[in-house]
Write a protein that holds these residues in place. Structure first.
Motif, mmCIF file in Angstrom:
data_model
loop_
_atom_site.group_PDB
_atom_site.id
_atom_site.type_symbol
_atom_site.label_atom_id
_atom_site.label_comp_id
_atom_site.label_asym_id
_atom_site.label_seq_id
_atom_site.Cartn_x
_atom_site.Cartn_y
_atom_site.Cartn_z
ATOM 1 N N GLN A 10 0.814 -0.827 -0.031
ATOM 2 C CA GLN A 10 -0.390 -0.369 0.147
ATOM 3 C C GLN A 10 0.843 0.939 0.181
ATOM 4 O OE1 GLN A 10 -0.635 -2.286 2.797
ATOM 5 N NE2 GLN A 10 -1.445 -2.862 0.632
ATOM 6 N N ASN A 11 2.348 1.433 0.543
ATOM 7 C CA ASN A 11 2.815 2.269 1.067
ATOM 8 C C ASN A 11 4.675 2.359 -0.233
ATOM 9 O OD1 ASN A 11 1.298 3.337 2.781
ATOM 10 N ND2 ASN A 11 2.303 1.106 3.969
ATOM 11 N N CYS A 12 5.030 3.482 -0.330
ATOM 12 C CA CYS A 12 6.080 4.050 -1.341
ATOM 13 C C CYS A 12 6.752 3.278 -0.834
ATOM 14 C CB CYS A 12 5.551 5.890 -1.448
ATOM 15 S SG CYS A 12 5.019 6.584 -2.089
ATOM 16 N N ILE A 13 6.572 3.019 0.668
ATOM 17 C CA ILE A 13 8.222 2.384 1.307
ATOM 18 C C ILE A 13 7.792 1.227 1.332
ATOM 19 C CG2 ILE A 13 9.648 2.416 2.941
ATOM 20 C CD1 ILE A 13 10.169 5.428 2.602
ATOM 21 N N PRO A 14 8.181 0.193 0.725
ATOM 22 C CA PRO A 14 7.874 -1.199 1.215
ATOM 23 C C PRO A 14 8.086 -1.528 2.793
ATOM 24 C CG PRO A 14 8.153 -1.083 -0.808
ATOM 25 C CD PRO A 14 8.379 0.028 -0.896
ATOM 26 N N GLY A 15 7.098 -2.416 3.220
ATOM 27 C CA GLY A 15 6.997 -3.019 4.544
ATOM 28 C C GLY A 15 8.362 -3.644 4.165
ATOM 29 N N SER A 16 8.539 -4.224 5.655
ATOM 30 C CA SER A 16 9.802 -5.180 5.828
ATOM 31 C C SER A 16 9.395 -6.203 5.701
ATOM 32 C CB SER A 16 10.203 -5.168 7.100
ATOM 33 O OG SER A 16 9.288 -6.021 8.161
ATOM 34 N N VAL A 17 8.608 -6.968 6.119
ATOM 35 C CA VAL A 17 6.996 -8.431 5.578
ATOM 36 C C VAL A 17 7.439 -9.318 4.050
ATOM 37 C CG1 VAL A 17 5.836 -10.037 5.352
ATOM 38 C CG2 VAL A 17 6.481 -8.825 7.711
ATOM 39 N N LYS A 76 9.768 2.750 -3.362
ATOM 40 C CA LYS A 76 10.520 3.491 -3.682
ATOM 41 C C LYS A 76 11.892 2.290 -2.871
ATOM 42 C CE LYS A 76 9.678 7.436 -3.102
ATOM 43 N NZ LYS A 76 9.811 9.210 -2.431
ATOM 44 N N ALA A 77 12.816 2.068 -2.837
ATOM 45 C CA ALA A 77 13.807 1.069 -2.259
ATOM 46 C C ALA A 77 13.355 -0.216 -2.335
ATOM 47 C CB ALA A 77 14.260 1.866 -0.970
ATOM 48 N N ALA A 78 12.902 -0.494 -3.323
ATOM 49 C CA ALA A 78 12.526 -1.609 -2.884
ATOM 50 C C ALA A 78 13.507 -3.239 -4.214
ATOM 51 C CB ALA A 78 11.051 -1.957 -4.022
ATOM 52 N N PRO A 79 14.002 -3.513 -4.023
ATOM 53 C CA PRO A 79 14.928 -4.421 -4.935
ATOM 54 C C PRO A 79 13.483 -5.590 -5.444
ATOM 55 C CG PRO A 79 15.099 -5.357 -2.801
ATOM 56 C CD PRO A 79 14.914 -4.051 -3.043
ATOM 57 N N LYS A 92 6.823 4.433 10.826
ATOM 58 C CA LYS A 92 8.145 3.264 10.535
ATOM 59 C C LYS A 92 9.092 3.663 8.730
ATOM 60 C CE LYS A 92 10.001 -1.469 10.283
ATOM 61 N NZ LYS A 92 9.904 -2.990 10.494
ATOM 62 N N ASP A 93 9.959 3.337 8.661
ATOM 63 C CA ASP A 93 10.686 4.152 7.733
ATOM 64 C C ASP A 93 9.965 5.455 7.246
ATOM 65 O OD1 ASP A 93 12.126 1.815 7.354
ATOM 66 O OD2 ASP A 93 10.804 0.445 6.460
ATOM 67 N N ASN A 150 4.366 8.473 1.196
ATOM 68 C CA ASN A 150 2.856 8.600 0.690
ATOM 69 C C ASN A 150 2.368 10.228 -0.024
ATOM 70 O OD1 ASN A 150 3.522 6.346 0.940
ATOM 71 N ND2 ASN A 150 1.981 5.701 2.590
ATOM 72 N N ALA A 151 2.756 11.401 1.208
ATOM 73 C CA ALA A 151 2.372 12.771 1.535
ATOM 74 C C ALA A 151 2.934 13.360 0.151
ATOM 75 C CB ALA A 151 2.610 13.227 2.415
#
Length: 357
Positions: free
Chosen positions: A123-130, A148-151, A286-287, A293-294
């Motif tokens: 759901q977010n621009c910066i993916p969660g850890s799981v 962002k920042a997601a291989p 977190k992150d 997102n904003a």
């Protein structure tokens, strides 16, 4: 029997889009070749209205967070993990859709070990850890915003945040009528802090309403959060206070603009209703994913972002003053907001995942 499992057990931001996907799958099980749709969620979410009204069976679990009593945690975790896996096997789970959050880990690990189809929603621009862990094992991933920042080694698309049917507007919006100063002397401001409420936003708006100019030009409706309702009601009588609402559509239709946090669910629903947004991201997320997102919405002209950790109302006052002096700006932001919407995201996500429909 073939079943699809939707792991949606964290906050409302994970649960609501999971329920939206379940709505689509239940209505088209035969099309996609499934006999059963199941939602996997935490016991603590039993009172969540979306899950109470879920269109399919909800399988409850109590897998602990990876914190707490260090000595007992491994035993508790393995016990609940194996319990869930036994249930998944009995139900013939063939595909796992992970909505993010630590509570999706048992279902995704089941999919990995037993070679089931793994599909991810972020759901977010910066993916969660799981989700970051499982991107490498997933067949496909669907994003609400550009990541962002997601291989990423799996197939992926940006499809928007899946919306429940009750959160999709039923009326055709007419922009000019909502912000025409000749027709409207006051603007309706909907204030939201997310499913749990937000003390910072509540207090900023309470301070803001003490200004005569604000009282003259703006009306406020505040969704305080159940835990904070009594606190806010003691501080002000100048707003329409609501602790919680299960019918957000009526509030979005009432509003001319929104003051809110920047979780993906709020952004997606406001965009669907073409609402201009003033976003105050939760500064300790977190992150810092809420700020990301904003900033995405602001870069697309759909929002104004206020970054602050205190409860000073001066910055929000300036933004509202600018809107009151130039209502056409609100109209322009409204158009951009609607351009950011993905009202068919649930259908498009299921179609992307399973390749039919």
């Amino acid at each position: 029997m073939r079943s699809v499992l939707i792991a949606a057990g964290g906050t409302g931001g994970h649960i609501s889009p999971g329920v939206a996907l379940a709505e689509v799958l239940v209505s088209a099980k035969e099309t996609y070749g499934f006999d059963k749709v199941i939602i996997h969620s935490l016991y603590r979410n039993k009172d969540n209205p979306d899950l109470k009204q879920a269109p399919c069976e909800v399988l409850w679990h109590n897998t602990p967070n990876l914190s707490g009593n260090f000595l007992l945690l491994p035993f508790r975790y393995v016990f609940h993990l194996l319990k869930s896996w036994f249930q998944f096997s009995r139900l013939g789970v063939d595909a796992v859709i992970g909505m993010g959050g630590y509570s999706s880990f048992p279902a995704l690990l089941f999919g990995l070990i037993f070679r089931k189809q793994i599909l991810l929603c972020e759901q977010n621009c910066i993916p969660g850890s799981v989700n970051r862990i499982f991107f490498r094992f997933a067949k496909k991933a669907a994003f609400s915003f550009p990541p962002k920042a997601a291989p990423l080694s799996c197939e992926w698309e940006i499809l928007g945040n899946p919306l429940r049917k009750k959160a999709v507007p039923k009326l055709t919006l007419k922009f000019g009528e909502k912000w025409d100063p000749k027709k409207k002397k006051q603007f309706n401001v909907l204030v939201m802090g997310g499913s749990q409420g937000a003390r910072q936003i509540n207090n900023i708006v309470v301070n803001l309403m003490k200004h005569d100019f604000i009282q003259e030009r703006f009306r406020f409706r505040m969704l305080t959060g159940t835990a904070l309702y009594d606190e806010v009601s003691k501080k002000t009588k100048m707003a329409d206070l609501i602790s919680y609402s299960d019918n957000m559509a009526e509030h979005y239709e009432w509003a001319n603009l929104v003051v809110a946090r920047s979780g993906s669910g709020v952004l997606s629903e406001c965009a669907a209703f073409a609402l201009p947004m003033i976003l105050i991201p939760y500064p300790f997320a977190k992150d810092d994913h809420q700020t990301a997102n904003a900033k995405y919405m602001e870069a697309n002209g759909a929002a104004v972002v206020i970054e602050q950790k205190d409860e000073d109302e001066s910055r929000l006052f300036r933004v509202l003053n600018d809107f009151a002096e130039n209502p056409q700006v609100l109209n322009d932001i409204s158009v951009k907001s609607l351009e950011c919407s993905h009202v068919d995201a649930a259908e498009e996500t299921i179609r992307f995942f399973f390749g039919k429909g």
